[in-house]
Design a protein around this motif. Structure first.
Motif, short mmCIF file in Angstrom:
data_model
loop_
_atom_site.label_atom_id
_atom_site.label_comp_id
_atom_site.label_asym_id
_atom_site.label_seq_id
_atom_site.Cartn_x
_atom_site.Cartn_y
_atom_site.Cartn_z
N ALA A 73 0.85 -1.19 0.00
CA ALA A 73 0.00 0.00 0.00
C ALA A 73 0.89 1.23 0.00
O ALA A 73 2.02 1.19 0.49
N TYR A 74 0.36 2.34 -0.57
CA TYR A 74 1.11 3.59 -0.59
C TYR A 74 0.14 4.75 -0.75
O TYR A 74 -1.02 4.59 -1.16
N SER A 75 0.63 5.94 -0.42
CA SER A 75 -0.17 7.16 -0.57
C SER A 75 0.07 7.75 -1.95
O SER A 75 1.20 7.77 -2.45
N ASP A 76 -1.02 8.24 -2.55
CA ASP A 76 -0.94 8.90 -3.85
C ASP A 76 -1.87 10.11 -3.76
O ASP A 76 -3.07 10.00 -4.00
N GLY A 77 -1.34 11.27 -3.38
CA GLY A 77 -2.17 12.44 -3.12
C GLY A 77 -3.07 12.18 -1.93
O GLY A 77 -2.60 11.72 -0.88
N SER A 78 -4.36 12.40 -2.10
CA SER A 78 -5.28 12.16 -0.98
C SER A 78 -5.72 10.70 -0.94
O SER A 78 -6.48 10.30 -0.06
N GLU A 79 -5.24 9.91 -1.90
CA GLU A 79 -5.66 8.50 -1.95
C GLU A 79 -4.63 7.57 -1.31
O GLU A 79 -3.42 7.84 -1.36
N ILE A 80 -5.15 6.49 -0.77
CA ILE A 80 -4.31 5.34 -0.42
C ILE A 80 -4.60 4.26 -1.45
O ILE A 80 -5.78 3.94 -1.72
#
Ligand SMILES: [Fe+2]
Length: 483
Positions: free
Chosen positions: A299-306
């Motif tokens: 899992a990783y963060s991409d802007g406001s998304e996980i």
């Protein structure tokens, strides 16, 4: 005249299990110390050890475990040095293993089996003991062997001799440390999780510093009392998927049922996804379609998304009901395993408070793996087991390239089961450059081998095979430790 034992998919129709599946549930003697035969060439820059763990002993005193995922932990080491290979294995000498070895009988409850003696002997749960047989992680010169029941055990990484209990994160034994953990490649932190059951369930998140010191222990109330096997971590968050595999502590504590028999799958309840900061605090909850999850990919963060990738099943038919493959194969028979483990993605938008599930690949998969250097960051490549038939156990290896959307597959054929592909980085090379080491079991020769792949050319097949002179039972998880 007795029917010959079928070896192949065609044998499926007879309801006898193919030999490569049946052998997964056959005990191993342990204590091996061997120089295996090598077919092909071992790269000279592959220097280090593959460690693996899984159940290795399924019977004592005439009693046989009823479920494939339940046995005493057998730790393995496959070492590579200067183009040569050495193999060793040993049972983790848990307090349970030692007591039962002396008694030549099972004495304790495990997760698929109640303690001998019926309901009375199992009142209060029948003292379930650690078999230290699910995962293995090298950390600060000790090999840690985990069960889903505390404690973890320390093992000598060279000799595989058991050092003793290593109560990581649960000094008071107030909760059970689970087997799956995460390393943060940027900080060296080691993230573990656990659960405690009671009137309600609590999740425990434990973070160790790179030096092993306990940095945080967050206790998070869970709205569901369930079975959970793995979790996700990003640089900022922890994600727990509360799938509807409900656990009834009352059935278990009353002595009526084993842990697995106390589980019930209720897909109508859907999944609840819990997101909490690695710093602790109030969790956010998201609804998702029902999907049983053994394993997270990353899992990783991409802007406001996980972004959270995993293998999910519409129903865990291979695992829990008594007609499931993992029960029946212990009697040499085929059981239910119709539902494939598909490669899935959650897109969790924290700002919009929304979750979307995507099916990225609807084939049959398990044992997702990445280059560990990509953990908690955007990964470009996934490695998984894959198969043409849904056995709950796969026969091949797949490489998924996310930027191009291309997949590579190598299938060993219907006589061979393939285990988790463990990534070993090529020294000095970039991310995703290295090798995959895959433990396989050949039903024709009744022997195990380790297949070595160039991780960038999975579809070319193994560059080498390391042949053992004996079979190996199912092995769940491994980790590569470079020298
Ligand atoms: Fe697992």
């Amino acid at each position: 005249m007795a029917m010959p034992r079928p070896n192949t998919i065609e044998g499926y129709a007879t309801q006898r299990a193919p030999r490569c599946l049946e052998l997964l549930g056959v005990s191993e003697q342990g204590g091996r110390d061997e120089t295996p035969d090598v077919e092909g060439e071992i790269p000279r820059d592959l220097q280090g050890s593959l460690y693996r763990n899984g159940p290795g002993l399924f019977e004592r005193g005439g009693l046989r475990k009823p479920h494939l995922l339940d046995g005493d932990g057998l730790v393995q080491r496959l070492s590579f040095a200067n183009g040569k290979v050495h193999y060793r294995n040993a049972f983790v000498r848990t307090s349970k293993f030692i007591a039962e070895e002396e008694a030549d009988a099972f004495r304790f409850a495990t997760w698929s089996m109640r303690r001998p003696g019926g309901m009375l002997a199992n009142l209060g749960g029948g003292s379930v003991h650690s078999q230290a047989g699910v995962t293995v992680y090298p950390f600060n010169d000790i090999l840690y062997a985990f069960d889903e029941i505390s404690p973890a055990y320390g093992v000598d990484p060279q000799t595989l001799e058991t050092i003793g209990e290593k109560a990581l994160g649960d000094p008071a034994r107030e909760f059970m440390v689970k087997a799956h953990t995460k390393f943060d490649p940027q900080t060296g932190e080691w993230l573990l999780f656990g659960i405690s059951h009671g009137r309600s369930m609590k999740l425990h998140a434990i973070i160790h510093g790179a030096d092993g010191a306990l940095k945080a222990h967050h206790v998070i109330p869970s709205p569901r009392q369930i079975y959970i096997h793995d979790f996700f971590a990003t640089r900022e968050h922890l994600i727990f998927v509360l799938h509807p595999m409900w656990f009834s502590p009352w059935r278990f504590l009353s002595g009526q049922a084993s842990v697995i028999e106390s589980l019930s799958w209720k897909p109508e309840d859907g999944n609840q996804v819990l997101v909490v900061s690695r710093e602790g605090g109030t969790p956010q909850f998201f609804d998702a379609p029902a999907a049983f999850i053994w394993h997270a990919l990353n899992a990783y963060s991409d802007g406001s998304e996980i972004i959270a990738d995993f293998v999910g099943y519409d129903t865990p038919d291979h695992f829990a009901p008594h007609n499931a493959l993992f029960y029946k194969v212990m009697q040499g028979e085929m059981g239910e395993a119709k539902t494939p483990g598909t490669l899935r993605r959650y897109r969790i938008d924290l700002a919009a408070h929304s979750l979307r599930e995507e099916i990225l690949d609807s084939g049959s998969h398990e044992f997702p793996m990445i280059d560990p250097r990509a953990a908690m960051q955007k990964h470009d490549v996934a490695y998984l087991t894959a198969g043409k038939v849904n056995w709950g156990v796969n026969t091949g290896v797949k490489r998924v390239d996310y930027p191009s959307g291309k997949t590579q597959v190598f299938d060993f054929g219907a006589d061979v089961t393939a285990g988790e592909p463990v990534f070993a980085a090529r020294p000095g090379a970039g991310r995703d450059e290295g090798w995959l080491i895959v433990q396989c079991l050949d039903g024709r020769s009744e022997r195990a081998f380790f297949a070595l792949f160039d991780a960038t050319h999975v579809d070319s097949g193994p560059i080498a095979r390391v042949h053992l002179p004996h079979h190996l039972p199912i092995s769940f998880h491994g980790w590569w430790k470079a020298d």
